[in-house]
Design a protein around this motif. Structure first.
Motif, PDB file in Angstrom:
ATOM      1  N   ILE A  74     -19.515  35.307  87.662  1.00  0.00           N
ATOM      2  CA  ILE A  74     -18.212  34.638  87.815  1.00  0.00           C
ATOM      3  C   ILE A  74     -17.449  35.368  88.908  1.00  0.00           C
ATOM      4  O   ILE A  74     -16.766  36.360  88.663  1.00  0.00           O
ATOM      5  CB  ILE A  74     -17.407  34.656  86.491  1.00  0.00           C
ATOM      6  CG1 ILE A  74     -18.275  34.159  85.337  1.00  0.00           C
ATOM      7  CG2 ILE A  74     -16.140  33.819  86.640  1.00  0.00           C
ATOM      8  CD1 ILE A  74     -18.815  32.756  85.489  1.00  0.00           C
ATOM      9  N   ASN A  75     -17.650  34.910  90.149  1.00  0.00           N
ATOM     10  CA  ASN A  75     -17.026  35.573  91.306  1.00  0.00           C
ATOM     11  C   ASN A  75     -17.326  37.073  91.312  1.00  0.00           C
ATOM     12  O   ASN A  75     -16.442  37.902  91.534  1.00  0.00           O
ATOM     13  CB  ASN A  75     -15.524  35.317  91.326  1.00  0.00           C
ATOM     14  CG  ASN A  75     -15.208  33.841  91.456  1.00  0.00           C
ATOM     15  OD1 ASN A  75     -15.991  33.077  92.000  1.00  0.00           O
ATOM     16  ND2 ASN A  75     -14.062  33.427  90.928  1.00  0.00           N
ATOM     17  N   GLY A  76     -18.591  37.392  91.054  1.00  0.00           N
ATOM     18  CA  GLY A  76     -19.043  38.775  91.067  1.00  0.00           C
ATOM     19  C   GLY A  76     -19.073  39.438  89.715  1.00  0.00           C
ATOM     20  O   GLY A  76     -19.802  40.405  89.497  1.00  0.00           O
ATOM     21  N   HIS A  77     -18.282  38.970  88.759  1.00  0.00           N
ATOM     22  CA  HIS A  77     -18.245  39.536  87.415  1.00  0.00           C
ATOM     23  C   HIS A  77     -19.394  38.962  86.572  1.00  0.00           C
ATOM     24  O   HIS A  77     -19.659  37.758  86.632  1.00  0.00           O
ATOM     25  CB  HIS A  77     -16.922  39.209  86.718  1.00  0.00           C
ATOM     26  CG  HIS A  77     -15.734  39.862  87.341  1.00  0.00           C
ATOM     27  ND1 HIS A  77     -15.094  40.949  86.773  1.00  0.00           N
ATOM     28  CD2 HIS A  77     -15.055  39.586  88.489  1.00  0.00           C
ATOM     29  CE1 HIS A  77     -14.079  41.310  87.539  1.00  0.00           C
ATOM     30  NE2 HIS A  77     -14.038  40.504  88.586  1.00  0.00           N
ATOM     31  N   PRO A  78     -20.052  39.770  85.778  1.00  0.00           N
ATOM     32  CA  PRO A  78     -21.100  39.235  84.907  1.00  0.00           C
ATOM     33  C   PRO A  78     -20.509  38.290  83.855  1.00  0.00           C
ATOM     34  O   PRO A  78     -19.415  38.530  83.334  1.00  0.00           O
ATOM     35  CB  PRO A  78     -21.682  40.485  84.224  1.00  0.00           C
ATOM     36  CG  PRO A  78     -21.242  41.640  85.061  1.00  0.00           C
ATOM     37  CD  PRO A  78     -19.924  41.232  85.657  1.00  0.00           C
TER      38      PRO A  78
ATOM     39  N   LEU B 207     -24.019  26.366  83.011  1.00  0.00           N
ATOM     40  CA  LEU B 207     -23.642  26.215  84.418  1.00  0.00           C
ATOM     41  C   LEU B 207     -22.251  25.633  84.574  1.00  0.00           C
ATOM     42  O   LEU B 207     -21.477  26.059  85.442  1.00  0.00           O
ATOM     43  CB  LEU B 207     -24.669  25.338  85.148  1.00  0.00           C
ATOM     44  CG  LEU B 207     -25.785  26.092  85.878  1.00  0.00           C
ATOM     45  CD1 LEU B 207     -26.617  26.923  84.907  1.00  0.00           C
ATOM     46  CD2 LEU B 207     -26.679  25.131  86.645  1.00  0.00           C
ATOM     47  N   MET B 208     -21.900  24.666  83.726  1.00  0.00           N
ATOM     48  CA  MET B 208     -20.570  24.069  83.826  1.00  0.00           C
ATOM     49  C   MET B 208     -19.487  25.052  83.384  1.00  0.00           C
ATOM     50  O   MET B 208     -18.410  25.113  83.995  1.00  0.00           O
ATOM     51  CB  MET B 208     -20.502  22.788  83.000  1.00  0.00           C
ATOM     52  CG  MET B 208     -21.353  21.647  83.546  1.00  0.00           C
ATOM     53  SD  MET B 208     -21.033  21.217  85.286  1.00  0.00           S
ATOM     54  CE  MET B 208     -19.372  20.543  85.186  1.00  0.00           C
ATOM     55  N   ALA B 209     -19.749  25.814  82.330  1.00  0.00           N
ATOM     56  CA  ALA B 209     -18.773  26.816  81.886  1.00  0.00           C
ATOM     57  C   ALA B 209     -18.544  27.859  82.987  1.00  0.00           C
ATOM     58  O   ALA B 209     -17.402  28.241  83.278  1.00  0.00           O
ATOM     59  CB  ALA B 209     -19.260  27.496  80.605  1.00  0.00           C
ATOM     60  N   ALA B 210     -19.645  28.299  83.616  1.00  0.00           N
ATOM     61  CA  ALA B 210     -19.522  29.286  84.689  1.00  0.00           C
ATOM     62  C   ALA B 210     -18.763  28.720  85.877  1.00  0.00           C
ATOM     63  O   ALA B 210     -17.920  29.398  86.480  1.00  0.00           O
ATOM     64  CB  ALA B 210     -20.914  29.754  85.123  1.00  0.00           C
ATOM     65  N   GLN B 211     -19.029  27.462  86.222  1.00  0.00           N
ATOM     66  CA  GLN B 211     -18.338  26.860  87.357  1.00  0.00           C
ATOM     67  C   GLN B 211     -16.841  26.734  87.079  1.00  0.00           C
ATOM     68  O   GLN B 211     -16.016  26.968  87.964  1.00  0.00           O
ATOM     69  CB  GLN B 211     -18.929  25.487  87.677  1.00  0.00           C
ATOM     70  CG  GLN B 211     -18.430  24.895  88.984  1.00  0.00           C
ATOM     71  CD  GLN B 211     -18.906  25.685  90.196  1.00  0.00           C
ATOM     72  OE1 GLN B 211     -20.108  25.898  90.357  1.00  0.00           O
ATOM     73  NE2 GLN B 211     -17.984  26.141  91.018  1.00  0.00           N
ATOM     74  N   ALA B 212     -16.502  26.374  85.844  1.00  0.00           N
ATOM     75  CA  ALA B 212     -15.085  26.276  85.488  1.00  0.00           C
ATOM     76  C   ALA B 212     -14.393  27.619  85.663  1.00  0.00           C
ATOM     77  O   ALA B 212     -13.311  27.710  86.259  1.00  0.00           O
ATOM     78  CB  ALA B 212     -14.939  25.783  84.048  1.00  0.00           C
ATOM     79  N   LEU B 213     -15.005  28.676  85.159  1.00  0.00           N
ATOM     80  CA  LEU B 213     -14.400  30.002  85.257  1.00  0.00           C
ATOM     81  C   LEU B 213     -14.349  30.481  86.696  1.00  0.00           C
ATOM     82  O   LEU B 213     -13.384  31.137  87.116  1.00  0.00           O
ATOM     83  CB  LEU B 213     -15.195  30.985  84.393  1.00  0.00           C
ATOM     84  CG  LEU B 213     -15.159  30.695  82.885  1.00  0.00           C
ATOM     85  CD1 LEU B 213     -16.108  31.624  82.137  1.00  0.00           C
ATOM     86  CD2 LEU B 213     -13.743  30.826  82.346  1.00  0.00           C
ATOM     87  N   ARG B 214     -15.362  30.149  87.463  1.00  0.00           N
ATOM     88  CA  ARG B 214     -15.385  30.537  88.875  1.00  0.00           C
ATOM     89  C   ARG B 214     -14.255  29.828  89.637  1.00  0.00           C
ATOM     90  O   ARG B 214     -13.528  30.443  90.414  1.00  0.00           O
ATOM     91  CB  ARG B 214     -16.752  30.155  89.458  1.00  0.00           C
ATOM     92  CG  ARG B 214     -17.030  30.700  90.841  1.00  0.00           C
ATOM     93  CD  ARG B 214     -18.441  30.322  91.294  1.00  0.00           C
ATOM     94  NE  ARG B 214     -19.435  30.898  90.409  1.00  0.00           N
ATOM     95  CZ  ARG B 214     -20.344  30.191  89.736  1.00  0.00           C
ATOM     96  NH1 ARG B 214     -20.372  28.875  89.822  1.00  0.00           N
ATOM     97  NH2 ARG B 214     -21.221  30.808  88.971  1.00  0.00           N
TER      98      ARG B 214
ATOM     99  N   ASP C  96      -9.690  34.305  93.213  1.00  0.00           N
ATOM    100  CA  ASP C  96      -9.632  35.723  93.600  1.00  0.00           C
ATOM    101  C   ASP C  96      -8.913  36.583  92.557  1.00  0.00           C
ATOM    102  O   ASP C  96      -8.653  37.760  92.791  1.00  0.00           O
ATOM    103  CB  ASP C  96      -8.959  35.880  94.968  1.00  0.00           C
ATOM    104  CG  ASP C  96      -7.538  35.307  95.013  1.00  0.00           C
ATOM    105  OD1 ASP C  96      -7.043  34.868  93.953  1.00  0.00           O
ATOM    106  OD2 ASP C  96      -6.943  35.288  96.108  1.00  0.00           O
ATOM    107  N   ARG C  97      -8.598  35.985  91.396  1.00  0.00           N
ATOM    108  CA  ARG C  97      -7.951  36.746  90.329  1.00  0.00           C
ATOM    109  C   ARG C  97      -8.812  36.720  89.060  1.00  0.00           C
ATOM    110  O   ARG C  97      -8.316  36.806  87.945  1.00  0.00           O
ATOM    111  CB  ARG C  97      -6.563  36.177  90.026  1.00  0.00           C
ATOM    112  CG  ARG C  97      -5.592  36.303  91.203  1.00  0.00           C
ATOM    113  CD  ARG C  97      -4.208  35.762  90.846  1.00  0.00           C
ATOM    114  NE  ARG C  97      -3.603  36.519  89.748  1.00  0.00           N
ATOM    115  CZ  ARG C  97      -2.928  37.653  89.907  1.00  0.00           C
ATOM    116  NH1 ARG C  97      -2.785  38.176  91.104  1.00  0.00           N
ATOM    117  NH2 ARG C  97      -2.398  38.254  88.869  1.00  0.00           N
TER     118      ARG C  97
END
Length: 402
Positions: free
Chosen positions: A71-75, A318-325, A330-331
Motif C-alpha cells: 500500500i504505497n510502499g507499506h506492507p 486486490l480491490m481492498a489494496a487499491q482502495a487503500l492505495r 502520500d499520507r
C-alpha cells in the motif's frame, strides 16, 4: 518471470496503479514501513465452510506485497477471522478488527455479516467485498461497498441476456421463499415489462420432484427459462430437457454441473459469472494479465479446490489494496478508519481485476444497494464442455435500472 511483470497480451495487471499513486509491477513492499492492517472475515470451519475464498485472499495479499508495492510502499497485513454463519462469530471478528486497529474490513463470504454493522459503524470502519450475501450489507449504503453487481442486477441481467438470444416468453423458476416473491415482484416483473418480455414465475419447493415441476412450467409454453434453484440445478436442467424443452436455460453460476451432464443436455444452457474465469475459452487481452497473476499466485494450492472461490478472494484482496492505495496517497502512513470510510464514498476507477469495466462507489449501480460495480459475464458450454463467453459481455443493465 512473474506474470505480474507482463504477458503476451501486453496488458497491465489491475492493482498495479491507482489514481493517486501509481506503483510499477514488480515492486515489493518495504518491510521497514508500518503495516496497513485490514480485517478479513470468511466462513470457515462451520457447517458452511469456504476456505478457498480465504486461500485466494491470502494469495492476493502476497501478490500485492511482492509485486504491487503493498500500500504505497507499506506492507498490507491481514487479520484473518473465521466465522460460522452465526451473528456472534461475525461480531467477534468485527471486535477483533477494531482492537487490532484495522483501517478496513473485507468480507470473503459471511452469512452473519449483518450483525457486524453496528460495531463497524461505531468504529467508522468501512466494509468492502465482492458481493453482498446478506440483506443488511446489501442495503448499508455509505458503510459497505461491494465491487460487483448486486443481486438485483443479476435478476435483470438474466432477462436481458435471454432476450438478446431471442427469448420472448420467459418462465422464471424460483425456490419458494419470501425473498423470491419480493425479487420477482419488485425486480424481475418490472424489468420484463421494460424489455417487452412476457414473464411468469413458478415457485418450487427446495429439493423438488422435477418431473412434476417441469410439466407445470412447460404447460405455460415458455421459449426461455430463468432458473434460481441453487443446488437443484443438476436435477432441474436435465429434467427440462427430458421433458422436451429445447430453448435457452439460464442456470446461474452453477458451473459445477457441467462435467456431469452430456453435451446435448448442456446445449443452450447459460452460466454467468461476475468476472472472466480462467477456464473460459477466450479472455479479453486486458484481462489476461490478471488471470496470469492469479494462476501464478495460486499454483501452489492443493488441486481440486474451487477456482472461482479462490478468484473471489484474490479479487477482493486486490480491490481492498487499491482502495487503500488510492485513499492513502502520500499520507498512507497516517491512514485511519475514518479516512478510509470517507474516501470509499467517492472512490472510483477505470477497470477492476478480471473484468473490463470500472467502478464508482459514489452512486450505487442499483438504487438502494451497496454495489459499486456492474456487469455479469454469460457463457455457454460447447461440445467439448468448455465455457465460451457469449458476444457483447458483460451485460449492460442500464435499460432496466430503476
Amino acid at each position: 518471470m512473474s506474470a505480474a511483470c507482463g504477458s503476451s497480451s501486453g496488458g497491465t495487471p489491475v492493482g498495479s496503479g491507482g489514481s493517486s499513486a501509481s506503483m510499477s509491477p514488480g515492486n515489493a513492499a518495504d518491510s521497514s514501513k508500518s503495516p496497513i492492517m485490514v480485517g478479513f472475515h470468511n466462513l470457515e470451519g462451520g457447517a458452511v465452510s469456504l476456505p478457498e475464498v480465504r486461500n485466494g485472499w491470502d494469495a492476493g495479499v502476497k501478490y500485492v506485497n511482492e509485486q504491487l508495492g503493498g500500500i504505497n510502499g507499506h506492507p498490507l497485513k491481514s487479520i484473518n477471522c473465521k466465522t460460522d454463519a452465526t451473528p456472534e462469530s461475525s461480531v467477534n471478528c468485527a471486535n477483533q478488527f477494531v482492537e487490532q486497529k484495522a483501517v478496513l474490513s473485507a468480507q470473503g463470504a459471511d452469512f452473519g455479516a449483518d450483525a457486524m454493522l453496528p460495531v463497524l459503524r461505531s468504529a467508522k470502519l468501512a466494509e468492502i467485498g465482492a458481493f453482498p450475501l446478506t440483506p443488511g450489507m446489501n442495503a448499508a449504503v455509505g458503510d459497505a461497498f461491494f465491487m460487483q453487481g448486486s443481486a438485483e442486477e443479476g435478476y435483470a441481467a438474466n432477462l436481458i441476456q435471454l432476450k438478446k438470444l431471442g427469448g420472448t416468453k420467459v418462465a422464471v423458476v424460483m425456490v419458494d421463499a419470501p425473498t423470491s416473491h419480493q425479487s420477482y415482484d419488485q425486480i424481475i416483473a418490472p424489468a420484463g415489462t421494460k424489455l417487452g418480455l412476457t414473464t411468469k414465475v413458478f415457485y418450487v419447493p427446495a429439493q423438488s420432484d422435477w418431473s412434476v415441476q417441469t410439466a407445470t412450467v412447460l404447460a405455460w409454453g415458455p421459449d426461455a427459462l430463468a432458473t434460481y434453484v441453487a443446488g437443484d440445478a443438476l436435477a432441474a436442467v436435465p429434467a427440462f430437457r427430458s421433458a422436451g424443452f429445447t430453448g435457452y436455460i439460464s442456470a446461474g453460476a452453477n458451473i459445477e454441473i457441467i462435467p456431469t451432464l452430456d453435451s446435448a443436455t448442456l446445449d443452450k444452457v447459460l452460466f454467468n459469472a461476475p468476472f472472466y474465469l480462467p477456464e473460459f475459452t477466450s479472455i479479453p487481452a486486458a484481462v489476461q494479465p490478471d488471470i496470469d497473476a492469479f494462476t501464478e499466485y495460486t499454483s501452489g494450492l492443493p488441486a481440486g479446490g474451487s477456482v472461482t472461490q479462490r478468484q473471489t478472494g484474490f479479487y477482493t484482496a486486490l480491490m481492498a489494496a487499491q482502495a487503500l492505495r488510492d485513499i492513502g496517497g502520500d499520507r498512507t502512513d497516517t491512514l485511519t478508519p475514518e479516512a478510509v470510510h470517507t474516501g470509499m464514498a467517492t472512490w472510483k476507477g477505470a477497470r477492476e481485476p478480471f473484468r473490463t469495466n470500472g467502478w464508482d462507489c459514489a452512486k450505487p449501480t442499483w438504487p438502494g444497494t451497496t454495489a459499486c460495480g456492474s456487469g455479469n459475464v454469460y457463457a455457454a458450454a460447447g461440445a467439448d464442455k468448455k465455457l465460451a463467453p457469449l458476444p457483447d459481455q458483460p451485460v449492460d443493465i442500464s435499460s432496466v435500472r430503476p
